[in-house]
Design a protein around this motif. Structure first.
Motif, PDB file in Angstrom:
ATOM      1  N   GLU A 125       0.781  -1.264   0.158  1.00  0.00           N
ATOM      2  CA  GLU A 125       0.002  -0.110   0.076  1.00  0.00           C
ATOM      3  C   GLU A 125       0.911   1.408  -0.011  1.00  0.00           C
ATOM      4  O   GLU A 125       0.446   2.225  -0.414  1.00  0.00           O
ATOM      5  CB  GLU A 125      -0.994  -0.064   1.141  1.00  0.00           C
ATOM      6  CG  GLU A 125      -1.857  -1.131   0.986  1.00  0.00           C
ATOM      7  CD  GLU A 125      -3.093  -0.969   2.081  1.00  0.00           C
ATOM      8  OE1 GLU A 125      -3.906  -0.146   1.768  1.00  0.00           O
ATOM      9  OE2 GLU A 125      -2.971  -1.882   3.086  1.00  0.00           O
TER      10      GLU A 125
ATOM     11  N   LEU B  21       2.081   1.919  -4.111  1.00  0.00           N
ATOM     12  CA  LEU B  21       1.144   2.006  -5.154  1.00  0.00           C
ATOM     13  C   LEU B  21       1.482   2.823  -6.356  1.00  0.00           C
ATOM     14  O   LEU B  21       1.321   2.670  -7.438  1.00  0.00           O
ATOM     15  CB  LEU B  21      -0.228   2.360  -4.548  1.00  0.00           C
ATOM     16  CG  LEU B  21      -0.967   1.451  -3.611  1.00  0.00           C
ATOM     17  CD1 LEU B  21      -2.003   1.967  -2.951  1.00  0.00           C
ATOM     18  CD2 LEU B  21      -1.185   0.071  -4.264  1.00  0.00           C
TER      19      LEU B  21
ATOM     20  N   LYS C 170      -0.871   1.554 -13.257  1.00  0.00           N
ATOM     21  CA  LYS C 170      -2.413   1.153 -13.354  1.00  0.00           C
ATOM     22  C   LYS C 170      -2.847   0.827 -14.737  1.00  0.00           C
ATOM     23  O   LYS C 170      -3.845   0.221 -15.040  1.00  0.00           O
ATOM     24  CB  LYS C 170      -3.061   2.396 -13.101  1.00  0.00           C
ATOM     25  CG  LYS C 170      -4.188   1.878 -12.002  1.00  0.00           C
ATOM     26  CD  LYS C 170      -5.081   3.027 -11.337  1.00  0.00           C
ATOM     27  CE  LYS C 170      -5.803   2.284 -10.128  1.00  0.00           C
ATOM     28  NZ  LYS C 170      -6.512   3.308  -9.602  1.00  0.00           N
TER      29      LYS C 170
ATOM     30  N   LEU D 148      -5.034  -4.603  -4.418  1.00  0.00           N
ATOM     31  CA  LEU D 148      -4.935  -3.927  -5.779  1.00  0.00           C
ATOM     32  C   LEU D 148      -6.124  -3.981  -6.639  1.00  0.00           C
ATOM     33  O   LEU D 148      -6.586  -2.713  -7.170  1.00  0.00           O
ATOM     34  CB  LEU D 148      -3.569  -4.561  -6.509  1.00  0.00           C
ATOM     35  CG  LEU D 148      -2.439  -4.379  -6.031  1.00  0.00           C
ATOM     36  CD1 LEU D 148      -1.381  -4.998  -7.003  1.00  0.00           C
ATOM     37  CD2 LEU D 148      -1.946  -2.819  -5.977  1.00  0.00           C
TER      38      LEU D 148
ATOM     39  N   ARG E 167      -8.324  -1.212  -5.740  1.00  0.00           N
ATOM     40  CA  ARG E 167      -7.899   0.249  -6.077  1.00  0.00           C
ATOM     41  C   ARG E 167      -7.836   0.293  -7.601  1.00  0.00           C
ATOM     42  O   ARG E 167      -7.238   1.308  -8.025  1.00  0.00           O
ATOM     43  CB  ARG E 167      -6.828   0.500  -5.619  1.00  0.00           C
ATOM     44  CG  ARG E 167      -6.637   0.632  -3.970  1.00  0.00           C
ATOM     45  CD  ARG E 167      -5.337   0.609  -3.453  1.00  0.00           C
ATOM     46  NE  ARG E 167      -5.470   0.896  -2.023  1.00  0.00           N
ATOM     47  CZ  ARG E 167      -5.761   0.271  -1.108  1.00  0.00           C
ATOM     48  NH1 ARG E 167      -6.305  -1.034  -1.259  1.00  0.00           N
ATOM     49  NH2 ARG E 167      -5.832   0.517   0.408  1.00  0.00           N
TER      50      ARG E 167
ATOM     51  N   TYR F  89      -6.686  -1.881  -9.828  1.00  0.00           N
ATOM     52  CA  TYR F  89      -5.657  -2.471 -10.953  1.00  0.00           C
ATOM     53  C   TYR F  89      -6.059  -3.569 -11.402  1.00  0.00           C
ATOM     54  O   TYR F  89      -6.757  -4.393 -10.869  1.00  0.00           O
ATOM     55  CB  TYR F  89      -4.306  -2.558  -9.832  1.00  0.00           C
ATOM     56  CG  TYR F  89      -3.662  -1.505  -9.607  1.00  0.00           C
ATOM     57  CD1 TYR F  89      -2.576  -0.965 -10.059  1.00  0.00           C
ATOM     58  CD2 TYR F  89      -4.016  -1.002  -8.079  1.00  0.00           C
ATOM     59  CE1 TYR F  89      -1.788   0.071  -9.893  1.00  0.00           C
ATOM     60  CE2 TYR F  89      -3.408   0.299  -7.803  1.00  0.00           C
ATOM     61  CZ  TYR F  89      -2.365   0.728  -8.509  1.00  0.00           C
ATOM     62  OH  TYR F  89      -1.645   1.830  -8.100  1.00  0.00           O
TER      63      TYR F  89
END
Length: 98
Positions: free
Chosen positions: A47, A50, A55, A76, A79, A81
């Motif tokens: 985290e 990142l 991405k 991931l 978030r 990804y």
């Protein structure tokens, strides 16, 4: 979460050279060998790192057995990804290591 066996990962990587590999094992574990080209980001630091993870790419997550990489995949994926968990981890990997 998308999942692949170690054999599927090997075949996938041959056809998708742009795929990123992230090894979420601890640094000491990685010293014993990792998949060539894999970037080591220990799960506990994921985290905080990142910003280091593109991405726009797809990432295959690797650990010793597939459990920690599964946790990393959930982090991931939540978030935004694109990730694939390698089931079986390095215990099942019979490909090259560095």
């Amino acid at each position: 979460m998308n999942r692949m066996t170690t054999q599927e990962v090997k075949e996938y990587m041959e056809n998708n050279k742009n795929t990123s590999l992230i090894d979420v094992r601890e640094t000491e574990e990685v010293k014993a060998g990792k998949i060539p080209g894999a970037v080591n980001i220990p799960l506990g630091l994921l985290e905080f790192r990142l910003q280091d993870i593109d991405k726009s790419k797809e990432h295959i997550l690797v650990c010793r057995s597939g459990n920690r990489s599964g946790m990393a995949a959930n982090i991931l994926e939540s978030r935004g990804y694109k990730v694939i968990n390698m089931d079986g981890g390095m215990l099942d990997w019979d490909g090259p290591t560095e």
